[in-house]
Design a protein around this motif. Sequence first.
Motif, mmCIF file in Angstrom:
data_model
loop_
_atom_site.group_PDB
_atom_site.id
_atom_site.type_symbol
_atom_site.label_atom_id
_atom_site.label_comp_id
_atom_site.label_asym_id
_atom_site.label_seq_id
_atom_site.Cartn_x
_atom_site.Cartn_y
_atom_site.Cartn_z
ATOM 1 N N MET A 265 1.595 -3.105 -4.226
ATOM 2 C CA MET A 265 3.104 -3.683 -4.836
ATOM 3 C C MET A 265 3.823 -1.872 -5.393
ATOM 4 S SD MET A 265 1.740 -4.870 -9.681
ATOM 5 C CE MET A 265 2.075 -5.487 -9.018
ATOM 6 N N LYS B 161 7.075 0.189 -7.572
ATOM 7 C CA LYS B 161 7.150 0.351 -9.529
ATOM 8 C C LYS B 161 8.125 -0.508 -9.743
ATOM 9 C CE LYS B 161 9.214 3.879 -11.518
ATOM 10 N NZ LYS B 161 10.131 5.405 -11.394
ATOM 11 N N GLU C 209 8.225 -3.776 -9.326
ATOM 12 C CA GLU C 209 7.290 -4.871 -8.903
ATOM 13 C C GLU C 209 6.374 -4.617 -10.096
ATOM 14 O OE1 GLU C 209 7.628 -6.526 -4.870
ATOM 15 O OE2 GLU C 209 5.884 -5.032 -5.571
ATOM 16 N N LEU C 210 5.511 -3.900 -10.785
ATOM 17 C CA LEU C 210 4.444 -2.868 -11.433
ATOM 18 C C LEU C 210 6.020 -3.262 -12.948
ATOM 19 C CD1 LEU C 210 2.234 -2.240 -12.743
ATOM 20 C CD2 LEU C 210 2.932 -0.198 -12.246
ATOM 21 N N THR D 85 5.829 -6.931 -14.058
ATOM 22 C CA THR D 85 4.500 -7.298 -14.248
ATOM 23 C C THR D 85 4.086 -6.911 -15.788
ATOM 24 O OG1 THR D 85 3.605 -7.476 -12.293
ATOM 25 C CG2 THR D 85 1.815 -7.454 -13.610
ATOM 26 N N LEU E 71 5.741 3.800 -18.260
ATOM 27 C CA LEU E 71 5.541 3.768 -17.058
ATOM 28 C C LEU E 71 5.380 5.677 -16.408
ATOM 29 C CD1 LEU E 71 2.682 2.867 -14.516
ATOM 30 C CD2 LEU E 71 5.510 2.528 -13.525
#
Length: 97
Positions: free
Chosen positions: A1, A3, A5-6, A9, A25
């Motif tokens: 995964m 950053k 994609e995180l 999510t 983040l």
Amino acid sequence: MTKAELISTITDKTGVSKEHAEAVLESFFVTIKDSLAEGENTYFRGFGSFITKQRAEKTARNISKNTTMVVAAHCIPFFKPSKEFVSQVKEGQLPTA
């Protein structure tokens, strides 16, 4: 995964904006890096610990010049997962929270 994609999510699961999730983040990463640089460890119960490890002075070899050199003692960052985290990964049952 990755950053990105995180962040995606996080926005899907929480409903916050992409910009807000990215800022949180990024702030998390900076805070962890700063605390480790200051010699402070960070512990997250049920997840793991971000700690520094001391590496001793050692003799290394420069293969291209065929010489030896001394690498000074230094600290490196290290992540130690919690037992709960390790067992969940081994079982393949990560929570969907």
